[in-house]
Scaffold this motif. Structure first.
Motif, PDB file in Angstrom:
ATOM      1  N   TYR A 108       0.829  -1.215   0.000  1.00  0.00           N
ATOM      2  CA  TYR A 108       0.000   0.000   0.000  1.00  0.00           C
ATOM      3  C   TYR A 108       0.862   1.264   0.000  1.00  0.00           C
ATOM      4  O   TYR A 108       0.522   2.238  -0.676  1.00  0.00           O
ATOM      5  CB  TYR A 108      -0.949   0.015   1.194  1.00  0.00           C
ATOM      6  CG  TYR A 108      -2.161  -0.863   0.986  1.00  0.00           C
ATOM      7  CD1 TYR A 108      -2.910  -0.795  -0.167  1.00  0.00           C
ATOM      8  CD2 TYR A 108      -2.561  -1.758   1.971  1.00  0.00           C
ATOM      9  CE1 TYR A 108      -4.015  -1.598  -0.366  1.00  0.00           C
ATOM     10  CE2 TYR A 108      -3.662  -2.568   1.786  1.00  0.00           C
ATOM     11  CZ  TYR A 108      -4.392  -2.483   0.615  1.00  0.00           C
ATOM     12  OH  TYR A 108      -5.479  -3.277   0.435  1.00  0.00           O
ATOM     13  N   ILE A 109       1.959   1.275   0.711  1.00  0.00           N
ATOM     14  CA  ILE A 109       2.856   2.437   0.698  1.00  0.00           C
ATOM     15  C   ILE A 109       3.414   2.640  -0.709  1.00  0.00           C
ATOM     16  O   ILE A 109       3.434   3.765  -1.230  1.00  0.00           O
ATOM     17  CB  ILE A 109       3.986   2.267   1.742  1.00  0.00           C
ATOM     18  CG1 ILE A 109       3.412   2.380   3.149  1.00  0.00           C
ATOM     19  CG2 ILE A 109       5.100   3.283   1.519  1.00  0.00           C
ATOM     20  CD1 ILE A 109       4.405   2.028   4.242  1.00  0.00           C
ATOM     21  N   PHE A 110       3.842   1.552  -1.345  1.00  0.00           N
ATOM     22  CA  PHE A 110       4.354   1.632  -2.712  1.00  0.00           C
ATOM     23  C   PHE A 110       3.265   2.109  -3.674  1.00  0.00           C
ATOM     24  O   PHE A 110       3.513   2.966  -4.538  1.00  0.00           O
ATOM     25  CB  PHE A 110       4.899   0.262  -3.140  1.00  0.00           C
ATOM     26  CG  PHE A 110       5.388   0.222  -4.553  1.00  0.00           C
ATOM     27  CD1 PHE A 110       6.605   0.801  -4.887  1.00  0.00           C
ATOM     28  CD2 PHE A 110       4.646  -0.397  -5.543  1.00  0.00           C
ATOM     29  CE1 PHE A 110       7.067   0.770  -6.193  1.00  0.00           C
ATOM     30  CE2 PHE A 110       5.105  -0.433  -6.846  1.00  0.00           C
ATOM     31  CZ  PHE A 110       6.315   0.148  -7.180  1.00  0.00           C
ATOM     32  N   LEU A 111       2.057   1.590  -3.522  1.00  0.00           N
ATOM     33  CA  LEU A 111       0.955   1.964  -4.410  1.00  0.00           C
ATOM     34  C   LEU A 111       0.607   3.441  -4.264  1.00  0.00           C
ATOM     35  O   LEU A 111       0.438   4.149  -5.273  1.00  0.00           O
ATOM     36  CB  LEU A 111      -0.270   1.097  -4.101  1.00  0.00           C
ATOM     37  CG  LEU A 111      -1.491   1.298  -4.989  1.00  0.00           C
ATOM     38  CD1 LEU A 111      -1.192   0.792  -6.384  1.00  0.00           C
ATOM     39  CD2 LEU A 111      -2.680   0.563  -4.413  1.00  0.00           C
ATOM     40  N   PHE A 112       0.521   3.926  -3.040  1.00  0.00           N
ATOM     41  CA  PHE A 112       0.194   5.342  -2.841  1.00  0.00           C
ATOM     42  C   PHE A 112       1.323   6.247  -3.312  1.00  0.00           C
ATOM     43  O   PHE A 112       1.076   7.351  -3.816  1.00  0.00           O
ATOM     44  CB  PHE A 112      -0.148   5.618  -1.380  1.00  0.00           C
ATOM     45  CG  PHE A 112      -1.484   5.080  -0.974  1.00  0.00           C
ATOM     46  CD1 PHE A 112      -2.611   5.289  -1.755  1.00  0.00           C
ATOM     47  CD2 PHE A 112      -1.628   4.354   0.188  1.00  0.00           C
ATOM     48  CE1 PHE A 112      -3.843   4.790  -1.387  1.00  0.00           C
ATOM     49  CE2 PHE A 112      -2.860   3.845   0.563  1.00  0.00           C
ATOM     50  CZ  PHE A 112      -3.972   4.071  -0.229  1.00  0.00           C
ATOM     51  N   ALA A 113       2.566   5.826  -3.194  1.00  0.00           N
ATOM     52  CA  ALA A 113       3.693   6.623  -3.691  1.00  0.00           C
ATOM     53  C   ALA A 113       3.636   6.736  -5.208  1.00  0.00           C
ATOM     54  O   ALA A 113       3.820   7.825  -5.774  1.00  0.00           O
ATOM     55  CB  ALA A 113       5.012   6.006  -3.249  1.00  0.00           C
ATOM     56  N   ILE A 114       3.369   5.622  -5.872  1.00  0.00           N
ATOM     57  CA  ILE A 114       3.278   5.639  -7.340  1.00  0.00           C
ATOM     58  C   ILE A 114       2.078   6.465  -7.782  1.00  0.00           C
ATOM     59  O   ILE A 114       2.168   7.272  -8.717  1.00  0.00           O
ATOM     60  CB  ILE A 114       3.197   4.194  -7.878  1.00  0.00           C
ATOM     61  CG1 ILE A 114       4.507   3.465  -7.644  1.00  0.00           C
ATOM     62  CG2 ILE A 114       2.825   4.178  -9.353  1.00  0.00           C
ATOM     63  CD1 ILE A 114       5.669   4.032  -8.431  1.00  0.00           C
ATOM     64  N   LEU A 115       0.924   6.291  -7.147  1.00  0.00           N
ATOM     65  CA  LEU A 115      -0.262   7.060  -7.537  1.00  0.00           C
ATOM     66  C   LEU A 115      -0.074   8.544  -7.273  1.00  0.00           C
ATOM     67  O   LEU A 115      -0.510   9.383  -8.070  1.00  0.00           O
ATOM     68  CB  LEU A 115      -1.495   6.538  -6.811  1.00  0.00           C
ATOM     69  CG  LEU A 115      -2.042   5.209  -7.302  1.00  0.00           C
ATOM     70  CD1 LEU A 115      -3.223   4.769  -6.446  1.00  0.00           C
ATOM     71  CD2 LEU A 115      -2.444   5.281  -8.750  1.00  0.00           C
ATOM     72  N   GLY A 116       0.575   8.886  -6.155  1.00  0.00           N
ATOM     73  CA  GLY A 116       0.836  10.296  -5.862  1.00  0.00           C
ATOM     74  C   GLY A 116       1.737  10.927  -6.902  1.00  0.00           C
ATOM     75  O   GLY A 116       1.512  12.062  -7.356  1.00  0.00           O
ATOM     76  N   THR A 117       2.753  10.192  -7.312  1.00  0.00           N
ATOM     77  CA  THR A 117       3.655  10.704  -8.339  1.00  0.00           C
ATOM     78  C   THR A 117       2.931  10.839  -9.673  1.00  0.00           C
ATOM     79  O   THR A 117       3.129  11.819 -10.405  1.00  0.00           O
ATOM     80  CB  THR A 117       4.868   9.774  -8.476  1.00  0.00           C
ATOM     81  OG1 THR A 117       5.458   9.596  -7.197  1.00  0.00           O
ATOM     82  CG2 THR A 117       5.888  10.354  -9.431  1.00  0.00           C
ATOM     83  N   ALA A 118       2.081   9.887  -9.989  1.00  0.00           N
ATOM     84  CA  ALA A 118       1.329   9.948 -11.246  1.00  0.00           C
ATOM     85  C   ALA A 118       0.385  11.139 -11.255  1.00  0.00           C
ATOM     86  O   ALA A 118       0.252  11.833 -12.276  1.00  0.00           O
ATOM     87  CB  ALA A 118       0.555   8.655 -11.457  1.00  0.00           C
ATOM     88  N   VAL A 119      -0.243  11.410 -10.153  1.00  0.00           N
ATOM     89  CA  VAL A 119      -1.144  12.559 -10.073  1.00  0.00           C
ATOM     90  C   VAL A 119      -0.353  13.858 -10.217  1.00  0.00           C
ATOM     91  O   VAL A 119      -0.788  14.793 -10.895  1.00  0.00           O
ATOM     92  CB  VAL A 119      -1.953  12.514  -8.754  1.00  0.00           C
ATOM     93  CG1 VAL A 119      -2.667  13.828  -8.512  1.00  0.00           C
ATOM     94  CG2 VAL A 119      -2.938  11.368  -8.783  1.00  0.00           C
ATOM     95  N   ASN A 120       0.821  13.923  -9.602  1.00  0.00           N
ATOM     96  CA  ASN A 120       1.662  15.116  -9.747  1.00  0.00           C
ATOM     97  C   ASN A 120       2.118  15.305 -11.190  1.00  0.00           C
ATOM     98  O   ASN A 120       2.181  16.433 -11.692  1.00  0.00           O
ATOM     99  CB  ASN A 120       2.878  15.041  -8.824  1.00  0.00           C
ATOM    100  CG  ASN A 120       2.518  15.287  -7.388  1.00  0.00           C
ATOM    101  OD1 ASN A 120       1.487  15.883  -7.098  1.00  0.00           O
ATOM    102  ND2 ASN A 120       3.375  14.819  -6.499  1.00  0.00           N
ATOM    103  N   GLU A 121       2.451  14.218 -11.865  1.00  0.00           N
ATOM    104  CA  GLU A 121       2.875  14.326 -13.257  1.00  0.00           C
ATOM    105  C   GLU A 121       1.712  14.752 -14.146  1.00  0.00           C
ATOM    106  O   GLU A 121       1.906  15.495 -15.107  1.00  0.00           O
ATOM    107  CB  GLU A 121       3.445  12.988 -13.750  1.00  0.00           C
ATOM    108  CG  GLU A 121       4.805  12.676 -13.224  1.00  0.00           C
ATOM    109  CD  GLU A 121       5.842  13.664 -13.727  1.00  0.00           C
ATOM    110  OE1 GLU A 121       5.820  14.041 -14.915  1.00  0.00           O
ATOM    111  OE2 GLU A 121       6.679  14.080 -12.911  1.00  0.00           O
ATOM    112  N   LEU A 122       0.518  14.282 -13.848  1.00  0.00           N
ATOM    113  CA  LEU A 122      -0.644  14.712 -14.637  1.00  0.00           C
ATOM    114  C   LEU A 122      -0.927  16.196 -14.420  1.00  0.00           C
ATOM    115  O   LEU A 122      -1.414  16.884 -15.320  1.00  0.00           O
ATOM    116  CB  LEU A 122      -1.884  13.894 -14.258  1.00  0.00           C
ATOM    117  CG  LEU A 122      -1.945  12.482 -14.814  1.00  0.00           C
ATOM    118  CD1 LEU A 122      -3.165  11.759 -14.260  1.00  0.00           C
ATOM    119  CD2 LEU A 122      -1.981  12.490 -16.327  1.00  0.00           C
ATOM    120  N   GLY A 123      -0.586  16.688 -13.234  1.00  0.00           N
ATOM    121  CA  GLY A 123      -0.784  18.106 -12.965  1.00  0.00           C
ATOM    122  C   GLY A 123       0.205  18.982 -13.723  1.00  0.00           C
ATOM    123  O   GLY A 123      -0.063  20.159 -13.963  1.00  0.00           O
TER     124      GLY A 123
END
Length: 150
Positions: free
Chosen positions: A108-123
């Motif tokens: 879950y920590i890995f998943l949230f880190a990847i999703l957070g980075t993906a959201v930042n890149e989409l921004g």
């Protein structure tokens, strides 16, 4: 004239003697060899360890199986009770539950880190470029996520 008695009285004979049995019965019963079997009581903590270990093989409840199994092993050695196998099963399943919980938390920590980075890149993407027919935007997003994560 008198009529003869139809049921004449026979002289009484003593009852016939029974022949003795071919072998004599045992005079006394001997106790069985060894000591009589007395079942040992099962340790309650061992039962609790096994139940918690089974229920928590892939959840945090397995920690209780680990704790109860360790306590049960000590009590079994001190008191001479039964249930050592159940305590061992609780300990093993408890460790499996702890490992599964640690791996799940790491996932879950890995998943949230990847999703957070993906959201930042989409921004960071310019909204005027959307919608696009170019399928390479996913490759650039993935490259940005991987470079930011590692």
């Amino acid at each position: 004239m008198s009529t003869p008695d139809p049921y004449p009285q026979q002289p009484q004979q003593p009852p016939a003697q029974q022949p003795p049995p071919p072998y004599a019965p045992y005079a006394a019963q001997y106790p069985p060899y060894g000591y009589p079997y007395m079942p040992r009581p099962t340790n309650g903590m061992a039962i609790a360890a096994m139940v918690c270990g089974i229920a928590g093989a892939c959840s945090p409840i397995g920690i209780l199986g680990l704790i109860f199994g360790t306590i049960a092993k000590r009590q079994i050695q001190e008191r001479g009770e039964a249930g050592e196998g159940m305590a061992t099963a609780g300990i093993v399943l408890g460790w499996i539950g702890v490992a599964a919980t640690v791996l799940l938390i790491g996932y879950y920590i890995f998943l949230f880190a990847i999703l957070g980075t993906a959201v930042n890149e989409l921004g960071n993407i310019d909204p005027s470029d959307w919608p696009t027919d170019d399928p390479t935007w996913m490759i650039s997003l993935l490259g940005g996520v991987l470079s930011a994560s590692f």
